[in-house]
Scaffold this active site. Structure first.
Site, mmCIF file in Angstrom:
data_model
loop_
_atom_site.group_PDB
_atom_site.id
_atom_site.type_symbol
_atom_site.label_atom_id
_atom_site.label_comp_id
_atom_site.label_asym_id
_atom_site.label_seq_id
_atom_site.Cartn_x
_atom_site.Cartn_y
_atom_site.Cartn_z
ATOM 1 N N SER B 144 0.820 -1.209 0.000
ATOM 2 C CA SER B 144 0.000 0.000 0.000
ATOM 3 C C SER B 144 0.855 1.261 0.000
ATOM 4 C CB SER B 144 -0.903 0.024 1.245
ATOM 5 O OG SER B 144 -1.773 -1.076 1.236
ATOM 6 N N GLY B 177 2.742 -10.302 -11.061
ATOM 7 C CA GLY B 177 2.282 -11.399 -11.898
ATOM 8 C C GLY B 177 3.132 -11.495 -13.158
ATOM 9 N N GLN B 330 -34.634 -16.679 -0.711
ATOM 10 C CA GLN B 330 -33.699 -16.873 -1.823
ATOM 11 C C GLN B 330 -33.701 -15.621 -2.711
ATOM 12 O OE1 GLN B 330 -32.040 -19.771 -1.791
ATOM 13 N NE2 GLN B 330 -31.245 -20.185 -3.827
ATOM 14 N N GLU B 424 -4.168 -3.198 -6.834
ATOM 15 C CA GLU B 424 -4.526 -1.858 -7.319
ATOM 16 C C GLU B 424 -5.162 -1.020 -6.210
ATOM 17 O OE1 GLU B 424 -4.008 -0.178 -10.229
ATOM 18 O OE2 GLU B 424 -2.605 -1.827 -10.459
ATOM 19 N N ASP B 426 -5.572 -1.460 -1.782
ATOM 20 C CA ASP B 426 -6.400 -2.105 -0.753
ATOM 21 C C ASP B 426 -7.694 -1.303 -0.589
ATOM 22 O OD1 ASP B 426 -6.447 -3.762 2.024
ATOM 23 O OD2 ASP B 426 -7.045 -1.672 2.383
HETATM 24 C C1 LIG Z 1 -18.627 -30.535 2.864
HETATM 25 C C2 LIG Z 1 -19.960 -31.189 3.021
HETATM 26 C C3 LIG Z 1 -20.067 -32.350 3.758
HETATM 27 C C4 LIG Z 1 -21.288 -33.004 3.873
HETATM 28 N N1 LIG Z 1 -21.344 -34.185 4.573
HETATM 29 C C5 LIG Z 1 -22.515 -34.881 4.577
HETATM 30 C C6 LIG Z 1 -22.572 -36.166 5.201
HETATM 31 O O1 LIG Z 1 -21.585 -36.664 5.765
HETATM 32 N N2 LIG Z 1 -23.744 -36.858 5.147
HETATM 33 C C7 LIG Z 1 -24.847 -36.351 4.542
HETATM 34 O O2 LIG Z 1 -25.866 -37.020 4.524
HETATM 35 N N3 LIG Z 1 -24.827 -35.126 3.945
HETATM 36 C C8 LIG Z 1 -23.684 -34.378 3.947
HETATM 37 N N4 LIG Z 1 -23.643 -33.143 3.337
HETATM 38 C C9 LIG Z 1 -24.851 -32.612 2.701
HETATM 39 C C10 LIG Z 1 -25.467 -31.443 3.459
HETATM 40 O O3 LIG Z 1 -26.051 -31.903 4.636
HETATM 41 C C11 LIG Z 1 -26.474 -30.716 2.552
HETATM 42 O O4 LIG Z 1 -25.751 -30.149 1.514
HETATM 43 C C12 LIG Z 1 -27.235 -29.658 3.332
HETATM 44 O O5 LIG Z 1 -28.183 -30.277 4.117
HETATM 45 C C13 LIG Z 1 -27.904 -28.617 2.437
HETATM 46 O O6 LIG Z 1 -28.831 -29.220 1.609
HETATM 47 P P1 LIG Z 1 -28.859 -28.961 0.035
HETATM 48 O O7 LIG Z 1 -27.488 -29.116 -0.467
HETATM 49 O O8 LIG Z 1 -29.932 -29.798 -0.488
HETATM 50 O O9 LIG Z 1 -29.261 -27.432 -0.099
HETATM 51 P P2 LIG Z 1 -30.618 -26.889 -0.764
HETATM 52 O O10 LIG Z 1 -31.744 -27.162 0.172
HETATM 53 O O11 LIG Z 1 -30.748 -27.360 -2.143
HETATM 54 O O12 LIG Z 1 -30.319 -25.335 -0.721
HETATM 55 C C14 LIG Z 1 -30.280 -24.510 -1.879
HETATM 56 C C15 LIG Z 1 -30.863 -23.148 -1.546
HETATM 57 O O13 LIG Z 1 -32.256 -23.288 -1.309
HETATM 58 C C16 LIG Z 1 -32.630 -22.653 -0.107
HETATM 59 N N5 LIG Z 1 -33.756 -23.370 0.493
HETATM 60 C C17 LIG Z 1 -33.939 -24.683 0.582
HETATM 61 N N6 LIG Z 1 -35.109 -24.945 1.211
HETATM 62 C C18 LIG Z 1 -35.667 -23.756 1.521
HETATM 63 C C19 LIG Z 1 -36.874 -23.352 2.186
HETATM 64 N N7 LIG Z 1 -37.745 -24.240 2.647
HETATM 65 N N8 LIG Z 1 -37.108 -22.039 2.329
HETATM 66 C C20 LIG Z 1 -36.236 -21.119 1.880
HETATM 67 N N9 LIG Z 1 -35.087 -21.451 1.246
HETATM 68 C C21 LIG Z 1 -34.813 -22.753 1.066
HETATM 69 C C22 LIG Z 1 -31.398 -22.705 0.754
HETATM 70 O O14 LIG Z 1 -31.384 -21.659 1.700
HETATM 71 C C23 LIG Z 1 -30.284 -22.530 -0.283
HETATM 72 O O15 LIG Z 1 -30.069 -21.177 -0.490
HETATM 73 C C24 LIG Z 1 -22.434 -32.468 3.243
HETATM 74 C C25 LIG Z 1 -22.327 -31.276 2.518
HETATM 75 C C26 LIG Z 1 -21.119 -30.636 2.398
HETATM 76 C C27 LIG Z 1 -21.032 -29.373 1.606
HETATM 77 C C1 LIG Z 2 -3.108 -11.795 -6.758
HETATM 78 C C2 LIG Z 2 -2.257 -10.575 -6.582
HETATM 79 C C3 LIG Z 2 -1.617 -10.052 -7.683
HETATM 80 C C4 LIG Z 2 -0.770 -8.942 -7.557
HETATM 81 N N1 LIG Z 2 -0.106 -8.483 -8.655
HETATM 82 C C5 LIG Z 2 0.791 -7.476 -8.507
HETATM 83 C C6 LIG Z 2 1.579 -7.038 -9.605
HETATM 84 O O1 LIG Z 2 1.445 -7.544 -10.728
HETATM 85 N N2 LIG Z 2 2.506 -6.076 -9.413
HETATM 86 C C7 LIG Z 2 2.688 -5.506 -8.176
HETATM 87 O O2 LIG Z 2 3.544 -4.652 -8.053
HETATM 88 N N3 LIG Z 2 1.944 -5.881 -7.109
HETATM 89 C C8 LIG Z 2 1.015 -6.860 -7.240
HETATM 90 N N4 LIG Z 2 0.267 -7.266 -6.155
HETATM 91 C C9 LIG Z 2 0.464 -6.620 -4.850
HETATM 92 C C10 LIG Z 2 -0.685 -5.729 -4.437
HETATM 93 O O3 LIG Z 2 -0.706 -4.585 -5.212
HETATM 94 C C11 LIG Z 2 -0.580 -5.409 -2.940
HETATM 95 O O4 LIG Z 2 -0.766 -6.596 -2.229
HETATM 96 C C12 LIG Z 2 -1.596 -4.382 -2.534
HETATM 97 O O5 LIG Z 2 -1.196 -3.138 -2.961
HETATM 98 C C13 LIG Z 2 -1.842 -4.318 -1.024
HETATM 99 O O6 LIG Z 2 -0.689 -3.999 -0.353
HETATM 100 P P1 LIG Z 2 -0.166 -4.859 0.871
HETATM 101 O O7 LIG Z 2 -0.177 -6.273 0.509
HETATM 102 O O8 LIG Z 2 1.092 -4.231 1.308
HETATM 103 O O9 LIG Z 2 -1.260 -4.636 2.015
HETATM 104 P P2 LIG Z 2 -1.027 -3.875 3.403
HETATM 105 O O10 LIG Z 2 -0.918 -2.433 3.151
HETATM 106 O O11 LIG Z 2 0.045 -4.523 4.163
HETATM 107 O O12 LIG Z 2 -2.426 -4.163 4.087
HETATM 108 C C14 LIG Z 2 -2.562 -4.861 5.334
HETATM 109 C C15 LIG Z 2 -3.687 -4.220 6.118
HETATM 110 O O13 LIG Z 2 -3.288 -2.926 6.539
HETATM 111 C C16 LIG Z 2 -4.289 -1.983 6.242
HETATM 112 N N5 LIG Z 2 -3.660 -0.681 5.974
HETATM 113 C C17 LIG Z 2 -2.543 -0.436 5.259
HETATM 114 N N6 LIG Z 2 -2.293 0.883 5.241
HETATM 115 C C18 LIG Z 2 -3.280 1.489 5.942
HETATM 116 C C19 LIG Z 2 -3.591 2.846 6.285
HETATM 117 N N7 LIG Z 2 -2.834 3.843 5.894
HETATM 118 N N8 LIG Z 2 -4.700 3.075 7.011
HETATM 119 C C20 LIG Z 2 -5.479 2.084 7.416
HETATM 120 N N9 LIG Z 2 -5.238 0.788 7.131
HETATM 121 C C21 LIG Z 2 -4.142 0.493 6.416
HETATM 122 C C22 LIG Z 2 -5.003 -2.540 5.032
HETATM 123 O O14 LIG Z 2 -6.315 -2.038 4.954
HETATM 124 C C23 LIG Z 2 -4.977 -4.039 5.307
HETATM 125 O O15 LIG Z 2 -6.069 -4.366 6.104
HETATM 126 C C24 LIG Z 2 -0.591 -8.346 -6.286
HETATM 127 C C25 LIG Z 2 -1.273 -8.872 -5.179
HETATM 128 C C26 LIG Z 2 -2.101 -9.976 -5.313
HETATM 129 C C27 LIG Z 2 -2.790 -10.509 -4.107
#
Ligand SMILES: Cc1cc2nc3c(=O)[nH]c(=O)nc-3n(C[C@H](O)[C@H](O)[C@H](O)COP(=O)(O)OP(=O)(O)OC[C@H]3O[C@@H](n4cnc5c(N)ncnc54)[C@H](O)[C@@H]3O)c2cc1C
Ligand SMILES: Cc1cc2nc3c(=O)[nH]c(=O)nc-3n(C[C@H](O)[C@H](O)[C@H](O)COP(=O)(O)OP(=O)(O)OC[C@H]3O[C@@H](n4cnc5c(N)ncnc54)[C@H](O)[C@@H]3O)c2cc1C
Lengths: 664, 664
Positions: B144, B177, B330, B424, B426
Site C-alpha cells: 500500500s 504477476g 432466496q 490496485e 487495498d
Molecule cells: C462438505 C460437506 C459435507 C457433507 N457431509 C454430509 C454427510 O456426511 N452426510 C450427509 O448425509 N450429507 C452431507 N452433506 C450434505 C449437506 O447436509 C447438505 O448439503 C445440506 O443439508 C444442504 O442441503 P442442500 O445441499 O440440499 O441445499 P438446498 O436445500 O438445495 O439449498 C439450496 C438453496 O435453497 C434454499 N432453500 C432450501 N429450502 C428452503 C426453504 N424451505 N425455504 C427457503 N429457502 C430454502 C437454501 O437456503 C439454499 O439457499 C455435506 C455437505 C457438504 C457441503
Molecule cells: C493476486 C495478486 C496479484 C498482484 N499483482 C501485482 C503485480 O502484478 N505487481 C505488483 O507490483 N503488485 C502486485 N500485487 C500486490 C498488491 O498490489 C498489494 O498486495 C496491494 O497493494 C496491497 O498492499 P499490501 O499487501 O502491502 O497490504 P497492506 O498495506 O500490508 O495491508 C494490510 C492491512 O493494513 C491496512 N492498511 C494499510 N495501510 C493502511 C492505512 N494507511 N490506514 C489504514 N489501514 C491500512 C489494510 O487495509 C490491510 O487491512 C498483487 C497482489 C495480489 C494478491
C-alpha cells in the site's frame, strides 16, 4: 534472526494473566492440560506435518490423509489415550477425514437411534474400528428436505429383509463424508415401504464394502464426488456418491429404537419418545458452535499477530512505520472478530450445559424445554457459522496481499470452514425454523403459557415494547443491563412486528412465505441476543486471574456494541434507541478498541495454539514473518527449475516470432 | 435427456426482448457482436478446455497456461484479430496469465510514463511479444505504501547507468504477476538516488532474463512465490519474487516522461504535468469495475439458473416441489446481486466515458476534474470489488451443498476474484482516500468553490441537510428523484457529520485517524450514491427493445431499495427517512422481487455467457444439472481405482486390528 521474538514488546504490554485466560478459554484447567498436551504431541510428530498440504495432488493428498488417520489410531492405541484425548488429537491433526464421520455421525446415530441390542452388536465393532462407518442421508436431489429423500427400503416379509434401492438418478446418495473410498458401513436414510405403504424416512445400517478386499458389495456402486473448494481443504475427505440396486439387508439392521418393523411387517411405534432424536441434534450443533469459535479464533490469531508485525505508512523522520494494528479501521474490523471468537466460545460452553440439561430432562420424560432448545441450537449454529465464515475471509483481507498466499493459512481455513454454513442444516433454512418458533412463542403469549429458556424475555413483552433506553453518555453503554434491555427490546419488537404483519394474511403459511426475509431478520436479532446474554452471564461468574475479567468485560462490550452499530437500523426503526444514543455507542466502541489494543496479542496467545495448528507464516508465534515467507516460496514445485517446463515449447517460439509455424 | 431445455418454461415467461437486453449489457451492438464471436471461438476450441483445471498439479496447471497463452497468440496472429478482439479472446479464455500483466500493466506503464523515444523503442517489441513484461512495484515489506519501497536505483554518472539493488530482504519484489517464470522484462519501481540524494520512487525498464536461454541475468534472483487461494484460481499465474544485486541498466531505461535524470545526473521535472499518471489510474480502475460486473454476473447467472432447477420442500399432493428461486429468502439474497451486476455494468460503462473525458481535458491542460475523477474511481473500485467478492460467495451458498463442488464453478470464481479487493489499492486504503477528498470538498463549500462531477450534489448541502423524504406509500419509492434525494441527503449528512467531528480535534491528522472508521462509512455512502445515480441516468437514455427499459427500472429500484434496507441505520440516524418510510421501502422491495421473478432467467441469459465461460454444471444453459454432476464426479483421479491407493497400507491394518505392529 532465530530466537528473536518480534512480539516480545507486545506481550509485555498485556494487562492480564495470560495463563489464567487460557483456562477460561479452554473451559477448565483440566481441559487446558489435555488439549495442550495433545497439541504438542501432534506438533512434535513429523508424521502429522501439514505444511506441504496445498501442494499435493488430490490422490496424494487423500493417501496422505489415510496415512495420518492410521498413524493417529496407532498412537491412540499405543498411548492408551482416553476418548477425550483422542478427540483432541484429531482436532489438532486438523485435516478432514473419514474418522470425523465415523466418530461424529455414525457412532452417535447408532447410539441415538439403535435399540440396546443393536448398540451392543455394532458399537464395539465401531469403537475398535473393525468397521468404519459414515452417515448417508443427503442425495443428489435432496438435502434440506430430508422428508423428500427417494431411496427406498422395502420390507420383504418372505426373507425378513429390507431391499435398499435407488429408484432414480437423483436418489443417488451424494455428499456423505468417508463414503467415497473408505467406509465399510453406512447409516443409510431411506423411505420405509411395507406392503406398498410409505412410512417416511428411517435409518438403516448397510454394509457397503467387503471386509476382505474392500470391494463394494454386489448391487452397490460407490465413488468420490470430486474436487471441492480449496487446495487442501476438504479434498482430504472422500465425500461420496452411492447407488443401490436392490441390495438386501437383514431386518434387524433398521435402526429401531423409536419405530419398529416386526417379523410380520407390522409397523410399531416404540415406547421410546420420538423427541429423543433432538438430543443428538443438540449435541451435534453444540460441537459445531464450539468448532466455530475454534476456526474464528484461529483466523483472528493469525490476523492479529500479523497486524502487529506489518507496518505501512506513517514513518516520522525516518523512524519505523505504523503497525497496521494501530489504524482504527484495522481495529474496527479485527477487534469485533476477536470479541466474537470469545463470545462464541462462551455460548458454546453454555450449549454443553444445555445438552446435559436436555438429556437429563429427556430421561425424566420432561419434554417441556425441547422445542426451545431445538430452536436455540438451530439459531446458534446458523449465527456462529455464518459469522465465522465471513470473519475468516475478513481476517484474510486484513492481511493485505500476503493473506492470499496459502502459506498464510487463511485461504485453506476459509475453504475448509465454509461448508459449515450448509451442512447440518442450511443456515437460512435453520433461521426460518427459529422464526417459526418465535412466532409460535409470540402467539401463545396471551394464553398464559410462559416462554422458557432463551425466550423467557418474551414474557416481559409488554415492558419491552415500551421501555426507553436510559443512555445519556457514552459510558452508560458499559452497563450490562442497559445492553441487555436494548437487545431484548429490539428482538421482542421485531418478532412482534412480524407477528402483526403475519396476522394480516388470511393464510398464515402464505404470510410466512411472503414475509420470510423479515422473519429471518427477527430470528437473527433473537440469536444475537442469546450470544450477548450468555457472554454477560459468563461475566457474572467468579473469574480468577489478574485482569482477566476486566479484559472479558471489554470484549463483551465490544461484541455487543459492534452488533448494535452494525444493526443500528433495527434498533432505530423499532425505537429502542435514539440516533444520539447510537452515536454514543459508536463513541464508546472507539474507546473500547483503544483499551483492547495493548492486550490484543496476549488475547490471541490465550487460545494456546501451536504454530503447527495455526499453519500460518503470518501468524507464527515469534512474528518473524518475512524470512519465513521468503524461504517458503522456494519450496513450490514450479521453482524446481529456474527456466519453467514449457519454455521451449511455448515461450521461446513466442519471443522468437516462430509461432506461426508452431504446432501447439 | 439430451437436447431437453429445462429452462424452456422459464425462458418463455420473460416479459422483455432478451436480444435487445444483450446489446444494453454489452454496451453496443458492435461490442456484442465481437464478444459473442470471440466467446464462441474460445468455446469451440478444444485447446481452451478448462474443465480439468482444478485437478491439475501446480506445475501442470502452469504449463497448461503457457500452452493456452501461446495458442491464443497464434490464433490472434492467424486470424489477424484486432486489439479489441484479442482482448475479448483473452477474456473468454478466463485464466490468469502473464499476458494480463504484459498487456494490462507493462504496456500501459510505458505508454503513460515513457518518453516518445522510449515508447518508440519498447512498444513495438512489446506489441509483437518479442519481449514479455511485468509490473514490479510491490515488495515483501511494502504494498500500500508505495513511497516506502526500498529497492534503490542509484545513478552512476561515470558509466551513465543506474544500479538497481535490493538492500534488504523486505525490499525483495514480491507479488508481480508474470514475474516468477515468464517475463523477460519488468517495469521496476525503485528509489532514485543521485549524488546520495533520494528523489523518491520512479519506474525503470529492467531486462530480467536472457532472450536466448531465459536464464535470469547476472545479479538477478527470481522465483515464484508459491501457492495461492483455490485449486486452479490464480495458481496459473507466476506471481514472483525478485532480488537485485547491483544490476546495471542504461540511463535511458528510466521512464522519463515526467521526471528526468540528465547525463550529468541532474534531476529535472519535465514540462509534462505530473497529473498524467492519474489518467492511467482511471483507465486501470475502469477495467477493474467492468471486471467486477463480469465476475458478479457470472456468479449470479449460475445461482439463478440453478435456483430455478433446484426444488426443495413444498410438494402438494405428490406434485413437484417448490423451485428454490420461489422462496422469498432466496430472492432477497439473489435478486439484489442480479441488480448489482447490472448496476456495476452501467457504472463501468460510464467510467469509460469518464476516462475519455479526463484524457481530453488532460490534453487541454485542464486538471480541474482530476482529483474528483481520482477519488471517484478509487471509491468505485473499492465498492464494486468488495460487493462482488461477497456476492460470489453468497451465490455459492445459494446453491446449497452442490455450490461447494468445484464443478459448480463458484469456488474457483471466488478464489480467483478476491484479490481484486487488495491489488490496485487495498479497498480500505482507497476508501480513506475518498474520505479525505470528501472532507476537503466539505471544507471548501463555504469558500465558493463549486464541487464538480460526482460531488456536485454537495453544492446543495444546505438543502440536503434539511430536506424531508416525501414518501407516503410504498409506490412513492419507485420515483427516481425520491431515491436520489434520499441517497444524496444521507451521503451529505454523513460527510458533514464527520467534518464536524473532525473539527473538534486540534490536530486534524489525529482526528482523521481517530475517526477513520466513520469516515470510511461516509465514503461508502458517497460511492453507493454514485452507482445509484449512474443507474438512474442510464434509464434517462432511450433504450429500445420490448420491455427492456421496464426490466432495468425494476433492477434499478431493487438495487437502490436493497441498499437502503441494508444501510437503513445510516438513513434513520441522519434523519433522512422515518422508520415508517423504511418499512414502506421494504414492502416495495418485496413487490419488486415478485416482478423480477418471471424474468430472472432471461435477465441472466442477457449476459450472453457460453457454458465454456461459465464452467459451471449448476449454471449450464439447458439446466440439465443432475446427470452432468453425476457424470463429472467419476472423472476425479481418486476414482481411477475402486479400492483407493493406500488401502493395503493404512485401511486394512486398521480394520484387521494389525496396527500395533504396523510401521506407518
Ligand atoms: C462438505 C460437506 C459435507 C457433507 N457431509 C454430509 C454427510 O456426511 N452426510 C450427509 O448425509 N450429507 C452431507 N452433506 C450434505 C449437506 O447436509 C447438505 O448439503 C445440506 O443439508 C444442504 O442441503 P442442500 O445441499 O440440499 O441445499 P438446498 O436445500 O438445495 O439449498 C439450496 C438453496 O435453497 C434454499 N432453500 C432450501 N429450502 C428452503 C426453504 N424451505 N425455504 C427457503 N429457502 C430454502 C437454501 O437456503 C439454499 O439457499 C455435506 C455437505 C457438504 C457441503
Ligand atoms: C493476486 C495478486 C496479484 C498482484 N499483482 C501485482 C503485480 O502484478 N505487481 C505488483 O507490483 N503488485 C502486485 N500485487 C500486490 C498488491 O498490489 C498489494 O498486495 C496491494 O497493494 C496491497 O498492499 P499490501 O499487501 O502491502 O497490504 P497492506 O498495506 O500490508 O495491508 C494490510 C492491512 O493494513 C491496512 N492498511 C494499510 N495501510 C493502511 C492505512 N494507511 N490506514 C489504514 N489501514 C491500512 C489494510 O487495509 C490491510 O487491512 C498483487 C497482489 C495480489 C494478491
Amino acid at each position: 534472526m532465530e530466537g528473536i521474538d518480534y512480539h516480545d514488546g507486545e506481550r509485555s504490554k498485556a494487562e492480564f494473566d495470560v495463563e489464567e485466560m487460557k483456562i477460561v478459554w479452554a473451559g477448565s484447567r483440566e481441559v487446558l492440560e489435555v488439549s495442550d498436551r495433545m497439541g504438542r504431541l501432534v506438533a512434535s510428530d513429523e508424521a502429522f506435518r501439514k505444511d506441504n498440504r496445498t501442494m499435493l495432488s488430490r490422490k496424494d493428498l487423500f493417501k496422505n490423509t489415510l496415512r495420518k488417520a492410521a498413524h493417529a489410531w496407532k498412537r491412540i492405541i499405543e498411548l492408551r489415550l482416553s476418548e477425550q484425548e483422542a478427540s483432541w488429537l484429531r482436532f489438532y491433526i486438523d485435516e478432514p477425514a473419514f474418522t470425523d464421520l465415523h466418530w461424529g455421525m455414525f457412532v452417535p446415530a447408532i447410539k441415538g437411534q439403535g435399540t440396546d441390542e443393536q448398540q451392543q452388536k455394532w458399537l464395539p465393532l465401531a469403537y475398535k474400528m473393525q468397521i468404519i462407518g459414515c452417515y448417508a442421508q443427503t442425495e443428489l436431489g435432496h438435502g434440506s428436505n430430508v422428508q423428500g429423500l427417494e431411496t427406498t427400503a422395502t420390507f420383504d416379509s418372505q426373507s425378513d429383509e429390507f431391499v435398499i434401492h435407488s429408484p432414480t438418478l437423483t436418489s443417488s446418495k451424494w455428499w456423505p463424508g468417508g463414503l467415497g473410498k473408505v467406509s465399510t458401513h453406512a447409516v443409510v436414510y431411506a423411505r420405509l415401504i411395507t406392503d406398498g405403504q410409505d412410512h417416511g424416512v428411517h435409518g438403516f445400517i448397510v454394509q457397503l464394502r467387503s471386509l476382505e478386499d474392500h470391494l463394494p458389495l454386489p448391487g452397490i456402486t460407490i465413488g468420490d464426488i470430486g474436487m471441492k473448494f480449496g487446495n487442501g481443504g476438504y479434498n482430504s475427505m472422500d465425500n461420496g456418491v452411492l447407488r443401490f440396486d436392490h441390495v438386501r439387508i437383514p431386518r434387524d439392521q433398521m435402526l429401531m429404537r423409536v419405530f419398529q418393523v416386526t417379523r410380520e411387517g407390522k409397523c410399531v411405534q416404540s415406547n421410546v419418545p420420538r423427541q429423543l432424536v433432538y438430543g443428538t441434534m443438540v449435541f451435534v450443533r453444540q460441537t459445531i458452535v464450539s468448532d466455530a469459535s475454534s476456526a474464528l479464533s484461529r483466523a483472528v490469531c493469525i490476523a492479529t499477530r500479523y497486524s502487529a508485525v506489518r507496518r505501512q505508512f506513517g514513518s516520522q523522520n525516518g523512524g519505523p512505520e505504523t503497525q497496521v494494528i494501530d489504524y482504527k479501521t484495522q481495529q474496527s474490523r479485527l477487534f469485533p472478530l476477536l470479541a466474537s471468537a470469545y463470545a462464541f466460545r462462551f455460548v458454546g460452553q453454555w450449549l454443553k450445559w444445555l445438552y446435559t440439561d436436555v438429556t437429563q430432562r429427556l430421561q425424566a420424560n420432561d419434554f417441556s424445554t425441547l422445542p426451545e432448545a431445538h430452536a436455540c441450537t438451530a439459531g446458534l449454529k446458523s449465527l456462529t457459522t455464518s459469522a465465522t465464515a465471513d470473519g475468516i475471509e475478513e481476517c484474510r483481507k486484513l492481511c493485505g496481499g500476503h493473506g492470499y498466499l496459502c502459506s498464510s493459512g487463511l485461504p485453506e481455513l476459509f475453504a475448509v470452514y465454509v461448508p459449515a454454513c450448509t451442512y447440518e442444516g442450511d443456515n437460512i433454512v435453520l433461521l426460518l425454523q427459529v422464526a417459526r418458533f418465535l412466532m409460535k412463542t409470540v402467539s401463545q403469549l396471551g394464553s398464559g403459557k410462559q416462554p422458557v429458556g432463551t425466550t423467557a424475555y418474551m414474557g416481559r413483552v409488554a415492558d419491552l415494547m415500551q421501555c426507553c433506553c436510559a443512555v445519556q453518555k457514552a459510558e452508560d453503554w458499559l452497563n450490562p443491563s442497559v445492553i441487555l434491555e436494548a437487545f431484548e427490546a429490539r428482538s421482542a419488537r421485531m418478532s412482534v412486528a412480524c407477528a402483526q404483519n403475519l396476522s394480516k394474511f388470511a393464510n398464515s403459511e402464505e404470510g410466512f412465505a411472503e414475509l420470510s426475509a423479515d422473519l429471518v431478520e427477527a430470528a437473527v436479532a433473537h440469536c444475537q441476543l442469546i450470544v450477548v446474554s450468555k457472554f454477560i452471564e459468563k461475566l457474572e461468574e467468579a473469574i480468577p486471574g489478574k485482569g482477566v475479567k476486566r479484559q472479558l468485560e471489554i470484549l463483551c462490550n465490544i461484541y455487543a456494541l459492534y452488533l448494535l452499530h452494525n444493526y443500528v437500523g433495527d434498533f432505530l426503526s423499532t425505537g429502542c434507541i435514539t440516533p444520539k444514543q447510537a452515536s454514543l455507542a459508536n463513541e464508546q466502541l472507539r474507546s473500547l478498541y483503544a483499551q483492547a489494543r495493548p492486550n490484543a496479542i496476549a488475547l490471541v496467545d490465550a487460545f494456546n495454539y501451536t504454530d503447527h495448528y495455526l499453519s500460518s507464516i503470518l501468524g507464527c508465534y515469534d512474528g518473524n514473518v518475512y524470512p519465513k515467507l521468503y524461504d517458503a516460496a522456494w519450496k513450490d514445485p514450479v521453482n524446481e527449475s529456474v527456466v519453467p517446463d514449457g519454455y521451449q515449447q511455448y515461450i521461446r517460439p513466442m519471443l522468437k516470432q516462430q509461432l506461426r509455424n508452431a504446432r501447439l
